[in-house]
Design a protein around this motif. Structure first.
Motif, mmCIF file in Angstrom:
data_model
loop_
_atom_site.group_PDB
_atom_site.id
_atom_site.type_symbol
_atom_site.label_atom_id
_atom_site.label_comp_id
_atom_site.label_asym_id
_atom_site.label_seq_id
_atom_site.Cartn_x
_atom_site.Cartn_y
_atom_site.Cartn_z
ATOM 1 N N GLU A 169 0.872 -1.172 0.000
ATOM 2 C CA GLU A 169 0.000 0.000 0.000
ATOM 3 C C GLU A 169 0.910 1.223 0.000
ATOM 4 O OE1 GLU A 169 -3.104 0.723 -0.287
ATOM 5 O OE2 GLU A 169 -4.003 -1.272 -0.200
ATOM 6 N N PRO A 170 0.684 2.177 -0.902
ATOM 7 C CA PRO A 170 1.612 3.305 -0.995
ATOM 8 C C PRO A 170 1.453 4.336 0.124
ATOM 9 C CG PRO A 170 -0.136 3.516 -2.635
ATOM 10 C CD PRO A 170 -0.311 2.175 -1.994
ATOM 11 N N PHE A 171 0.215 4.553 0.567
ATOM 12 C CA PHE A 171 -0.033 5.692 1.462
ATOM 13 C C PHE A 171 -0.635 5.202 2.776
ATOM 14 C CE2 PHE A 171 -1.201 6.925 -2.993
ATOM 15 C CZ PHE A 171 0.020 7.489 -3.308
ATOM 16 N N LYS A 172 0.137 5.350 3.840
ATOM 17 C CA LYS A 172 -0.344 4.903 5.145
ATOM 18 C C LYS A 172 -1.518 5.728 5.609
ATOM 19 C CE LYS A 172 3.562 3.535 7.822
ATOM 20 N NZ LYS A 172 4.387 3.931 8.915
ATOM 21 N N LYS A 173 -1.395 7.039 5.424
ATOM 22 C CA LYS A 173 -2.461 7.929 5.881
ATOM 23 C C LYS A 173 -2.740 8.952 4.800
ATOM 24 C CE LYS A 173 -4.324 11.041 9.092
ATOM 25 N NZ LYS A 173 -5.601 10.461 9.446
ATOM 26 N N LEU A 174 -4.004 9.186 4.550
ATOM 27 C CA LEU A 174 -4.395 10.181 3.556
ATOM 28 C C LEU A 174 -5.257 11.238 4.230
ATOM 29 C CD1 LEU A 174 -4.812 11.035 0.490
ATOM 30 C CD2 LEU A 174 -6.950 9.781 0.655
ATOM 31 N N ILE A 175 -4.929 12.494 3.954
ATOM 32 C CA ILE A 175 -5.789 13.574 4.443
ATOM 33 C C ILE A 175 -6.262 14.370 3.239
ATOM 34 C CG2 ILE A 175 -5.944 15.622 5.905
ATOM 35 C CD1 ILE A 175 -3.620 14.556 7.503
ATOM 36 N N ASN A 176 -7.557 14.598 3.170
ATOM 37 C CA ASN A 176 -8.094 15.420 2.095
ATOM 38 C C ASN A 176 -8.351 16.817 2.624
ATOM 39 O OD1 ASN A 176 -9.730 12.474 1.604
ATOM 40 N ND2 ASN A 176 -8.480 13.337 -0.021
ATOM 41 N N GLN A 177 -7.565 17.758 2.131
ATOM 42 C CA GLN A 177 -7.824 19.112 2.595
ATOM 43 C C GLN A 177 -9.124 19.611 1.969
ATOM 44 O OE1 GLN A 177 -5.799 18.665 0.049
ATOM 45 N NE2 GLN A 177 -5.589 20.451 -1.233
ATOM 46 N N GLY A 178 -9.857 20.432 2.702
ATOM 47 C CA GLY A 178 -11.119 20.968 2.196
ATOM 48 C C GLY A 178 -10.843 21.979 1.092
ATOM 49 N N LYS A 179 -11.864 22.179 0.305
ATOM 50 C CA LYS A 179 -11.726 23.195 -0.738
ATOM 51 C C LYS A 179 -11.892 24.575 -0.124
ATOM 52 C CE LYS A 179 -13.360 20.976 -4.960
ATOM 53 N NZ LYS A 179 -13.789 19.689 -4.400
ATOM 54 N N ILE A 180 -11.088 25.515 -0.607
ATOM 55 C CA ILE A 180 -11.344 26.894 -0.217
ATOM 56 C C ILE A 180 -12.198 27.504 -1.303
ATOM 57 C CG2 ILE A 180 -10.282 29.158 0.107
ATOM 58 C CD1 ILE A 180 -8.259 27.983 1.799
ATOM 59 N N THR A 181 -13.379 27.930 -0.899
ATOM 60 C CA THR A 181 -14.295 28.502 -1.877
ATOM 61 C C THR A 181 -14.094 30.005 -1.943
ATOM 62 O OG1 THR A 181 -15.918 28.377 -0.111
ATOM 63 C CG2 THR A 181 -16.098 26.763 -1.852
ATOM 64 N N GLY A 182 -14.596 30.577 -3.005
ATOM 65 C CA GLY A 182 -14.465 32.022 -3.196
ATOM 66 C C GLY A 182 -15.596 32.769 -2.528
ATOM 67 N N ASP A 183 -15.358 34.029 -2.261
ATOM 68 C CA ASP A 183 -16.373 34.880 -1.648
ATOM 69 C C ASP A 183 -16.574 36.038 -2.630
ATOM 70 O OD1 ASP A 183 -18.073 36.114 0.058
ATOM 71 O OD2 ASP A 183 -16.629 36.413 1.685
ATOM 72 N N SER A 184 -17.549 35.863 -3.519
ATOM 73 C CA SER A 184 -17.720 36.826 -4.610
ATOM 74 C C SER A 184 -18.388 38.113 -4.134
ATOM 75 C CB SER A 184 -18.577 36.213 -5.719
ATOM 76 O OG SER A 184 -17.994 35.030 -6.185
ATOM 77 N N ARG A 185 -18.133 39.188 -4.881
ATOM 78 C CA ARG A 185 -18.741 40.484 -4.574
ATOM 79 C C ARG A 185 -19.564 40.965 -5.758
ATOM 80 N NH1 ARG A 185 -17.887 39.055 -0.404
ATOM 81 N NH2 ARG A 185 -16.550 39.821 1.262
ATOM 82 N N PHE A 186 -20.737 41.513 -5.452
ATOM 83 C CA PHE A 186 -21.633 41.985 -6.508
ATOM 84 C C PHE A 186 -21.857 43.486 -6.410
ATOM 85 C CE2 PHE A 186 -22.560 37.554 -5.980
ATOM 86 C CZ PHE A 186 -22.790 37.100 -7.266
ATOM 87 N N VAL A 187 -21.945 44.106 -7.590
ATOM 88 C CA VAL A 187 -22.424 45.498 -7.662
ATOM 89 C C VAL A 187 -23.732 45.472 -8.440
ATOM 90 C CG1 VAL A 187 -20.150 46.564 -7.500
ATOM 91 C CG2 VAL A 187 -21.043 45.912 -9.747
ATOM 92 N N TYR A 188 -24.559 46.508 -8.259
ATOM 93 C CA TYR A 188 -25.890 46.495 -8.835
ATOM 94 C C TYR A 188 -26.053 47.675 -9.775
ATOM 95 C CZ TYR A 188 -26.211 43.054 -5.242
ATOM 96 O OH TYR A 188 -25.956 41.951 -4.490
#
Length: 939
Positions: A627-646
RNA sequence: GCGCAUGUGGCGUAAUUGGUAGCCGUGCCAGACUUAGGAUCUGGUGCCGAAAGGCGUGGGGGUUCGAGUCCCUCCAUGCGCACCA
């Protein structure tokens, strides 16, 4: 009053923007100059291997989401090194792949050139974050020195077969020996559709060279076969199952159709069981394991033949529920099943024909979209239940898949929802074998019911009847125990240019491996990246290369990007070896990856293929782990924080969020980098795009323009991408590193928001100020620390150790803050505290730590120091302030020595004012005293 | 539909063995300093309430002296699979 005012930072070595820049650049140069990240194998030292999933160097560069996992692994690597481990922490690039080729087609830039430029850019961005990678071990999958060994491993797989007796890969020579001496009786052909199924040793000897090669091909772990592949016309290539999502391509969303093509495949199905079992001994998250289990899709049951009431043909079905054999009311074949034409009666021929036409006209996407639609046709044929002789109608329907099991089922409507719906839809009567468990309106898939109407199984609980039924089936000789997998063999050919060429030559249409000495088979240069139009890739255009000799030709396909990634973690161990993919000695030393950090999007493809390659190399004797990987950690996705103008419709006027409802507006995304929090920098906005140069604004009462916001994926087209370079420019790499860790648990997904980064920056400044006076002078004293100061330090040491071992980085950062706050208020500037303190921070914020370390008088880098030893004695308290709760509610607090006898405590607590008050003078029913925790009185 | 994961202040989050829910940071409020400043420092800040006190970890139920933590059930969100016999 002075006329000119200076900020404090003008006078002293404050932890200011300029000072940060100076310190961080200085140390990055220093680290490179001293080569402190270079590691060698040291047999006497314990090893630790921390690995990041290497990136595909896209043209877009890094955004703040990418470094999250890299920072975490860097912290682990540095921490382990401070703890005395010899740490392997390499980085490289998954440099073959589709986007570079698409870019070449669109912009005429050679993939090699754009890849090289992108890698340069990535490395420069990564370099600024201060990672401790040993760049001397860098690998790039598109480098011939690297892919020589990808090709070499492919040839080892080609030269192997899976011995089902011992469940291991073995060399093809062992198979030819077996064939020459015993034929194939003990090792049946894995492909049950192959024209030759059984042969004796004598027969084997009569076969021609080509026939022998064809037979061996049926066993090889890398084999060539005409298979149904996912053909994507728009991309001009075949895609693997995991690259097809809901009938369209993963990349680009183009339609995908089934098509027969000669393809290389990896016989991963032979390893299905070992891949499944291996999951029990590796530390992956439950969901990751579940995804893999799902993908492998093991189901245990039996195969079973049904005779027909007329004719010789038999219908073989696969079922996991042989216990329901007496509930079979009809059978269903997949429309593509080979018996359909043969068994259809003349009276039903028209209807079956009509249905087959209907199915043929439906695309993969139609089928996916209308899963619930019930369709089918009766063939006119009847099968016979082998146990009670009952005649059962044979139908065809789309809901039975040709590719799974035997492509035919026995339908038990009372126990299976789909069968039940089908029966109701076509008015087939339902036999009840589970009594009151079946209501008549809905199937019940229970295994707990007691069987009725079931001949020799009557009175048995279903789950116990399964084995009994199989035994009986085997005894009758009409079927056998069987395990099925959803997973298919992996298609390994791509009609693409930018990948590893297959190191084989075809003679008389059979592929033969190239000699090891001829490797690598380098990718020929070209400037034509368009597919050749006949289903073959761009390499087919290079006639001289393909037909390099009169009686031999090359493969025009290349390997998928998974190939290079399937073993790169091994090459890091010995990246410059020209004789082997890595030396045995080094492979044994570095061994498995201790911690592997990367995105969960690689759950099935990359992780399964690298597990497979590891297992094969293990079986062939190259690795001592499988087995190649003893321990696997999946980092969470960093999502964007969009800005809107009207924008007020039809104008160039923009109205602030709070008052936008007074107008008819269209929401437009704006660049998050010109918005502070929610407040738009209107001047920057005007400069942002020419269209907005003359924009006008309707502001809030306080004169601000407030934007709307939304959390969505980080993407250039949403203008919400935050580049780590900008954060580093403003706050420094140490702040970026700490802030990304501070955001929350590594594995959780979270939106990127810059508010809060100031808090981390302020912490670092406070940390810096522990070592400096108000004038920026370094003022560390040699006084003896107090017990409180030591306690603060050792609590931190304990916490940081615990947290890194548990991959909880956010909590460490908060503990650093607590400790710095405490030492600040204690006004502690003592060397015996501040020296170990710098080491505890070194893994997280390496630049500032090294600067302070140097100021403390050390010549060597802080990474060569030793992590301070925890002294638990210092953390021991002798008294505790007990919460006194009455009926579970905390009503008072009382301080007692921890070694005070319970009886004494009870007396004091019961006599206390609070208890008197809350118990209304009633005697307590029960007094619970948990030493060091709580006192609870029940009244 | 099935499987897995997650749900705690305005926000990001913490609570390691069932033992004081809300640490740390942000935001907000008040104050200090001041060249009215996107600086710095101090104090406050879960909700309701004038207070006493009450309520509070997605909802409901249970086990327990005691539940964010364990059990049952429902709901919401995310991810994966999706006619897999």
């Amino acid at each position: 009053m002075p006329l000119i005012c200076f900020s404090i930072s003008d006078f002293m070595a404050d932890y200011s923007k300029e000072e940060i820049k100076r310190i961080e650049e200085k140390w990055r140069n220093e680290w490179a100059k001293r080569g402190i990240y270079k590691v060698e194998e040291v047999q006497s030292k314990p090893k630790y291997y921390v690995l990041d999933m290497f990136p595909y160097p896209s043209g877009a560069g890094l955004h703040v989401g990418h470094p999250l996992g890299y920072i975490a692994s860097d912290v682990i690597a540095r921490f382990k090194r401070l703890k005395g481990y010899n740490v392997l922490h390499p980085m490289g690039f998954d440099a073959f792949g589709l986007p570079a080729e698409q870019y070449a087609i669109e912009h005429g830039v050679h993939p090699a050139a754009s890849t090289r430029a992108n890698i340069e850019n990535f490395k420069s961005q990564l370099g600024k974050i201060g990672f401790c990678y040993d760049w001397s071990r860098e690998v790039q999958t598109c480098d011939p020195h690297y892919y020589k060994w990808t090709q070499w491993i492919f040839l080892q797989i080609f030269d192997s077969w899976f011995n089902r007796k011992n469940k291991k890969a073995e060399r093809i020579t062992t198979l030819t020996w077996i064939f020459e001496n015993e034929g194939n009786a003990e090792h049946p052909v894995p492909n049950s559709k192959f024209e030759i199924q059984n042969f004796t040793a004598a027969e084997w000897k009569t076969f021609t060279q080509k026939q022998r090669q064809e037979i061996l091909m049926q066993y090889r772990l890398a084999y060539l076969a005409y298979t149904d592949v996912n053909w994507c016309e728009a991309l001009g290539t075949v895609l693997a199952n995991d690259e097809v999502i809901n009938g369209v391509s993963y990349r680009g969303g183009f339609p995908v159709v089934k098509r027969q093509m000669q393809q290389w495949n990896l016989r991963i199905t032979e390893y299905a069981d070992r891949l499944l079992k291996g999951l029990d001994e590796i530390d992956f998250s439950d969901s990751m394991k579940e995804i893999q289990r799902n993908w492998i899709g093991k189901s245990v049951g039996c195969e079973l033949d049904f005779s027909l009431s007329h004719g010789e043909a038999k219908i073989r079905v696969f079922t996991t529920r042989p216990d329901t054999i007496f509930g079979v009311d009809f059978m269903v074949l997949a429309p593509e099943h080979e018996l359909v034409k043969q068994i259809t009666t003349s009276s039903q021929a028209g209807e079956v024909e009509k249905y087959l036409n209907y199915v043929a006209g439906r695309s993969e996407i139609d089928r996916m979209a209308e899963v619930k639609k019930i369709t089918g046709a009766f063939t006119g044929a009847y099968a016979v239940n082998p146990f009670n002789g009952k005649k059962i109608p044979v139908w065809i329907s789309e809901y039975v898949l040709a590719g799974y099991g035997t492509g035919a089922i026995m339908a038990v409507p009372c126990g299976d929802e789909r069968d039940h719906k089908f029966a109701k839809h076509f008015n087939i009567s339902v036999t009840n074998i589970i009594g009151s468990h079946y209501t008549g309106t809905e199937a019940n898939p229970t295994k707990e019911a007691t069987l009725e109407n079931s001949g020799f199984l009557n009175g048995m609980v279903m789950h116990k009847a399964i084995d009994v039924a199989i035994d009986e089936i085997e005894k009758k000789g009409i079927g056998k125990r069987q395990v099925n997998y959803k997973m298919r063999d992996a298609g390994w050919s791509r009609q693409r240019y930018w990948g590893e060429p297959f190191p084989v030559v075809y003679r008389d249409d059979m592929p033969y491996p190239m000699n090891e000495t001829e490797l690598p088979l380098t990718l020929p240069d070209t400037d034509n990246f368009k597919s050749s139009g006949n289903g073959e890739g761009p390499l087919a255009n290079l006639k001289d290369w393909i037909h390099f000799s009169d009686n031999a030709k090359r493969d025009s396909n290349t390997m998928p990007t998974h190939a290079g990634a399937a073993w790169y973690f091994l090459r890091y161990m010995d990246p410059h070896n020209t004789k082997e993919f890595a030396s045995k000695e080094k492979l044994n030393y570095w061994n498995q990856v201790d911690v592997y950090i990367g995105g969960s999007e690689h759950a099935v493809a990359h992780l399964l293929y690298s597990r497979l390659w590891t297992k094969i190399l293990h079986d062939l004797g190259y690795l001592n782990f499988d087995e190649p990987f003893k321990k696997l950690i999946n980092q969470g996705k960093i999502t964007g924080d969009s800005r809107f103008v009207y924008r007020v419709r039809g104008t160039n006027t923009f109205v602030s969020y709070g008052i936008k409802d007074q107008h008819e507006t269209d929401a437009l995304r704006t660049d998050v980098n010109i918005v502070n929090g929610l407040e738009l920098d209107t001047e920057a906005f005007k400069k942002w795009k020419p269209d907005f140069a003359n924009a006008e604004f309707i502001l809030e009462e306080d004169g601000k323009y407030i934007c709307g916001s939304a959390i969505e994926k980080m993407s250039k087209s949403y203008f919400n991408v935050v580049n780590p370079d900008d954060i580093i420019d403003k706050y420094g790499a140490d702040t970026l590193r700490l802030y990304e860790m501070f955001l929350g648990p590594l594995e959780a997904s979270k939106p990127w928001s810059t508010s809060g980064i100031d808090g981390v920056y302020k912490f670092l400044r406070r940390f810096w100020n522990l070592y400096h006076d108000a004038n920026g002078n370094f003022i560390v004293s040699n006084e003896e620390p107090t017990r409180d100061e030591l306690k603060a330090l050792h609590r931190l040491i304990k916490k940081v150790e615990y947290d890194v071992e548990h991959y909880s980085f956010n909590t460490s950062v908060s503990e650093f803050m607590i400790c710095a706050n405490e030492l600040s208020s204690l006004k502690c500037n003592k060397r015996l505290i501040l020296e170990p303190l710098a080491i505890t921070l070194a893994a997280y914020a390496p630049h500032i730590a090294d600067e302070l370390w140097q100021k403390l008088g050390h010549e060597d880098c802080i990474l060569n120091a030793t992590f301070p030893a925890l002294n638990e004695e210092l953390l021991k308290e002798n008294a505790f302030e007990y919460p006194i709760s009455i009926n579970g509610k905390v009503r008072a607090k009382m301080n007692f020595a921890l070694d005070m006898p319970k009886a004494d405590m009870e007396k004091l607590v019961l006599a206390s004012e609070a208890v008197q008050k809350w118990s209304d003078g009633k005697p307590p029913k029960k007094v619970i005293i948990v030493p060091g925790k709580i006192v609870n009185i029940v009244v």
